[in-house]
Structure formats: structure tokens, C-alpha cells
Design an enzyme around this catalytic site. Structure first.
Site, PDB file in Angstrom:
ATOM      1  N   HIS A   1     -12.364  27.812 -17.232  1.00 25.46           N
ATOM      2  CA  HIS A   1     -11.088  28.130 -16.914  1.00 25.46           C
ATOM      3  C   HIS A   1     -10.525  27.631 -15.418  1.00 25.46           C
ATOM      4  CE1 HIS A   1     -13.058  31.462 -14.398  1.00 25.46           C
ATOM      5  NE2 HIS A   1     -12.042  31.437 -13.908  1.00 25.46           N
ATOM      6  N   ASP A   2     -11.431  27.386 -14.716  1.00 21.71           N
ATOM      7  CA  ASP A   2     -11.010  27.166 -13.312  1.00 21.71           C
ATOM      8  C   ASP A   2     -11.039  25.553 -12.859  1.00 21.71           C
ATOM      9  OD1 ASP A   2      -9.655  29.134 -12.113  1.00 21.71           O
ATOM     10  OD2 ASP A   2     -11.805  29.946 -11.068  1.00 21.71           O
TER      11      ASP A   2
ATOM     12  N   LYS B   1      -9.242  23.746 -10.319  1.00 22.07           N
ATOM     13  CA  LYS B   1      -9.712  23.632  -8.989  1.00 22.07           C
ATOM     14  C   LYS B   1     -10.230  22.611  -8.330  1.00 22.07           C
ATOM     15  CE  LYS B   1      -9.572  28.858  -8.083  1.00 22.07           C
ATOM     16  NZ  LYS B   1     -10.418  29.857  -7.562  1.00 22.07           N
TER      17      LYS B   1
ATOM     18  N   HIS C   1      -3.267  25.197 -10.203  1.00 23.33           N
ATOM     19  CA  HIS C   1      -4.489  24.979 -10.896  1.00 23.33           C
ATOM     20  C   HIS C   1      -4.662  25.272 -12.191  1.00 23.33           C
ATOM     21  CE1 HIS C   1      -6.144  29.390  -9.679  1.00 23.33           C
ATOM     22  NE2 HIS C   1      -6.647  28.913 -10.808  1.00 23.33           N
TER      23      HIS C   1
ATOM     24  N   HIS D   1      -4.749  32.586 -17.155  1.00 25.78           N
ATOM     25  CA  HIS D   1      -5.590  33.481 -16.610  1.00 25.78           C
ATOM     26  C   HIS D   1      -4.918  34.444 -15.205  1.00 25.78           C
ATOM     27  CE1 HIS D   1      -7.180  29.972 -14.204  1.00 25.78           C
ATOM     28  NE2 HIS D   1      -7.757  30.822 -13.381  1.00 25.78           N
ATOM     29  N   HIS D   2      -3.806  33.674 -14.655  1.00 23.97           N
ATOM     30  CA  HIS D   2      -3.119  34.472 -13.700  1.00 23.97           C
ATOM     31  C   HIS D   2      -1.783  35.019 -13.876  1.00 23.97           C
ATOM     32  CE1 HIS D   2      -6.272  33.684 -10.373  1.00 23.97           C
ATOM     33  NE2 HIS D   2      -6.344  32.590 -10.725  1.00 23.97           N
TER      34      HIS D   2
ATOM     35  N   ASP E   1     -11.786  37.969 -15.063  1.00 25.56           N
ATOM     36  CA  ASP E   1     -11.711  36.867 -14.000  1.00 25.56           C
ATOM     37  C   ASP E   1     -11.626  38.063 -12.920  1.00 25.56           C
ATOM     38  OD1 ASP E   1     -11.218  34.425 -12.661  1.00 25.56           O
ATOM     39  OD2 ASP E   1      -9.139  35.130 -12.348  1.00 25.56           O
TER      40      ASP E   1
END
Length: 454
Positions: A325-326, A329, A354, A378-379, A407
Site C-alpha cells: 500500500h505504501d 512513498k 504518495h 488508505h488515507h 494502517d
């Protein structure tokens, strides 16, 4: 903005090759190295064509193919250290380092251009002095960290020792002037020799065209590069259509269909799991603040997916999504990721991009496209105040809501260099206050149920 519809129970890797998965994920490595998208793929095209001139066996050609796609696997592991030592943006630093020839004059000029340029004069002068005074030791450390991390991750992906050693030796030079071990001549693995030349050739071709690329590899023949490999590269350059193919929009599909990719490992679900776990290491190595984050989020996501009785196939794809998921970044500078003070508005806008970068990278891989939308969200928040798209509750699927809860739980409960782990009771209070605005209460309750039992 509405999300795309998907059904993870129907997700499959059928029809997808290992080369396609790795080549697509290599776009994340390009981000970390500050290179243009497709750098690893184009380097793979060059290196594979060179291998044809050298007459490598089918086994060696396949191993070289994966070495070229994965040459930058360890690139995230030294990013934080570069920012710490040089007080600079790691992406710009790494991009610039690809264009210097290693001479003392160019090395000093590079340090002056890329060290502490935004700092006050006295701090900049001290940093430049410290870097130049310890230059040899620092360069060895930076390259050794990268090369060894890349080799270890390649082994985790089940690749041969030849592939791992090819990645580990990427920065060695024919005359012994490379790093980290100053290997000389044929002591340098053949795959490393080919990959380094292919990398430099690609960078100069993209920057200034074929003539510049050929001039650069000829000038470094016998110093950086094995003269035999330079001759093979020059022969490739004379082949009709070589440069046109390298610059063509379909270079990705060309590389994914190259013969070495067809002769090598077949992709199955267990191998894909190993690849995804390995890339999670690449992601989490970018910053000391996120060490182990992806694996923990994947663990919590898997527990929640099981607790909520999602199908077995969905559970597996959710675990993979959480690990990745990240991945966006990798495209954010450590000067922002590791900043100790409050971010400026401009810096926070970079952070907010990101998830979009995660989505873009995962969309490159056909089987990962359903994952891409979940990772991108996810944010997001139920009240529409999240980022990057400000999605409303109606657009947030159960899978998205699960990943968000996992998360946030890890962000609060894990120890970080700048804070201790919060007690579970405090995490509980904080997350309960977020129900209905940021997170889904049913999924949060499932998390507490799991936590009580375990």
C-alpha cells in the site's frame, strides 16, 4: 470521484509472466533512484541485447534479464543515510550521481552542487568539509548498504546466487575504482559488468541521445567498463532499429516478451507472495520511521479479512495489498519523510500524493489493478475529508475500510524513532473517537474482537 468496481475473489495471475510483474514493479525502483519512469526496463532491453552479442546461454540470459530489472532493489536502503550525510534531497542526489564519471574533479563538483544547498552558509561549509574529508569511507558505506540489501532481497525472491551477486556488484568498475569492494576485471560478476554499462548507456541516451550514450561508454572503456562489453554494446547500436526500439512507447511490452523472460521461472501464487513480501522490505527500508510498517499492516489486514469472513482468495489479495500500500512513498524524498519538525503546506501536498503513486505503480501490473484502488484509498475518510481524492463513504468499499483501520492502528500502536508505542487502551480511545468520521465502526469492533482473543 467514484472508485472502480472490482472483485478480489475473481483476481488471478493467469496469463501474467514473472517478467511483467518485476518489470512493472521496477517503476517503483526508478522513483527511488530519481530516474525517469521505465529506466530499469530500458536498461534491461540494452543489457539483454548485449547478452545476445556475447552469446550467453539461455540460463545465463534469463538470470541477466532479472538482474537488469532488479538492479536497484537495494536503492531505498541508503536514502535516509544520504539525506543525513549530505543534507540534501535523495532523489536529486541519486539522479545526479548517475552522470559523473568518478574523476576527482567531477566528484568534488558534484559534492559542491548537491550538499546542503538549502542550509545556512556556515552549516553548508561544515557539511561539505565533513563529506570531503571522509569521502572514501562514506561512498563505500552508501554503496555497500545498497548492494548488499539488493542482493539479500533478490535471494528472498528465490532468484539464483548469480542474480544476487550481479546486483551486489553493480557499482564495481573494471579498473578497480568502483565500490564497495574495489573488485577488478573479471573478478566482477559478468552480470554486474553488463548492468552497469546498460544503466549508464540508458541515462545518457535519455539525457542527450545516442551519440552522447556511445561517447560516454567509449570514454569509460577500460576504466569503468569491460572493453569486450563495450564492443558488444557498440555492435548493438549499429543494429537497425535499436535506438528507435529503445525510445518507442511499446518498449515495456517488448521487454516483457523477450526470449529470456519466456525461458525462466514460471509465476505462481507462492512465488508472487515472496515477491510482494520482498518489495515490502524495499518500501519499509526507505525511512527508519516506517521499519516493519508494511508487514504489520499486512498482518492486521489479514486478521481483519478473516474475522469478517472474506473469501480465502480475497484474504490473500488483501494481505498482498497491505504489503504494497505504501509503495508510492518510494517517490517521496527522505527530506520530507524523515523531517522532525512540522511539514510545510507544500511538503504535505507531496506526502498526499504518495497514494496516487502507489496506485500508478500497481496499475502497471495487470493482476494488481484491483489492489491499486484499495491501496490508493488508505488515507481516505468516511466524511470525505481524506486524501488524495476526498472520496465519500459510499465510494469506500469494505476492503478499503479494512486497510485504513489496519494502517491507522499500526501508526498509533507501533514504536517509532520519535515516539514510543502507545498502550493499547490509549489506541482504543483514539480510534473510537474516529468512528463515523474517519473509520468504520464495524471493522474497528472486529479489530478489538481479534485483539481480545489474541
Amino acid at each position: 470521484m467514484q472508485t472502480a468496481s472490482f472483485n478480489l475473489e475473481q483476481a488471478t495471475i493467469s496469463g501474467c509472466t514473472l517478467g511483467e510483474v518485476l518489470g512493472s514493479l521496477s517503476y517503483a525502483l526508478d522513483l527511488t533512484e530519481g530516474q525517469e519512469p521505465g529506466h530499469c526496463v530500458r536498461s534491461c532491453f540494452i543489457g539483454t541485447r548485449i547478452s545476445e552479442k556475447l552469446g550467453l546461454s539461455s540460463t545465463d540470459a534469463a538470470d541477466l534479464y532479472y538482474t537488469l530489472l532488479l538492479k536497484d532493489l537495494g536503492c531505498s536502503s541508503n536514502a535516509a543515510r544520504i539525506c543525513q550525510l549530505y543534507l540534501t534531497d535523495d532523489h536529486t542526489f541519486k539522479h545526479g550521481s548517475k552522470t559523473i564519471d568518478g574523476s576527482v574533479k567531477q566528484a568534488i563538483a558534484f559534492v559542491l552542487r548537491h550538499t546542503a544547498t538549502d542550509e545556512p552558509m556556515m552549516r553548508r561549509a561544515k557539511t561539505v568539509f565533513d563529506v570531503l574529508r571522509s569521502a572514501d569511507e562514506l561512498v563505500k558505506e552508501i554503496y555497500e548498504t545498497r548492494c548488499q540489501a539488493g542482493a539479500d532481497i533478490a535471494r528472498q525472491m528465490r532468484f539464483s546466487n548469480a542474480v544476487a551477486e550481479g546486483i551486489a556488484g553493480l557499482d564495481e568498475h573494471w579498473n578497480g575504482g568502483g565500490r564497495p569492494y574495489r573488485l577488478v576485471g573479471e573478478d566482477i560478476p559478468l552480470f554486474s559488468r553488463i548492468a552497469l554499462l546498460a544503466q549508464v548507456m540508458e541515462v545518457f541516451f535519455r539525457a542527450a541521445g545516442p551519440d552522447a550514450a556511445l561517447s560516454e561508454i567509449q570514454q569509460r572503456s577500460g576504466t569503468w567498463f569491460d572493453p569486450q562489453i563495450v564492443r558488444a554494446a557498440m555492435s548493438c547500436a549499429r543494429d537497425p532499429g535499436f535506438w528507435e526500439a529503445l525510445a518507442a512507447p511499446d518498449i515495456e511490452s517488448r521487454v516483457f516478451s523477450m526470449e529470456p523472460a519466456q525461458d525462466a521461472l514460471s509465476l505462481d501464487d507462492d512465488l508472487l507472495d515472496d515477491i510482494v513480501k520482498a518489495f515490502a522490505r524495499v518500501i519499509d527500508a526507505k525511512s527508519p520511521f516506517t521499519h516493519g510498517h508494511s508487514e504489520r499492516v499486512a498482518h492486521y489486514t489479514g486478521l481483519l479479512a478473516e474475522e469478517l469472513s472474506l473469501g480465502r482468495t480475497t484474504q490473500r489479495w488483501m494481505w498482498r495489498t497491505a504489503l504494497m500500500h505504501d509503495i508510492g512513498k518510494l517517490g517521496v524524498s527522505n527530506r520530507i519523510l524523515d523531517k522532525k519538525g512540522k511539514l510545510t503546506e507544500e511538503e504535505f501536498e507531496v506526502i498526499k500524493r504518495h497514494p496516487v503513486m502507489s496506485q500508478t505503480i500497481l496499475n502497471h501490473v495487470r493482476p494488481f489493478r484491483p489492489m491499486a484502488w484499495i491501496a490508493a484509498a488508505h488515507h481516505e475518510r468516511l466524511d470525505g475529508k481524506g486524501y488524495p481524492y476526498g472520496l465519500s463513504a459510499e465510494a469506500l468499499t469494505q476492503e478499503m475500510r479494512i486497510l485504513t483501520v489496519a494502517d491507522i492502528f499500526d501508526a498509533l500502536s507501533a514504536a517509532r524513532p520519535y515516539k514510543p508505542a502507545l498502550p493499547l487502551e490509549e489506541v482504543h480511545k483514539i480510534m473510537e473517537k474516529m468512528v463515523g468520521t474517519a473509520i468504520d465502526g464495524e471493522i474497528l469492533q472486529a479489530l478489538w474482537d481479534v485483539a481480545e482473543r489474541r
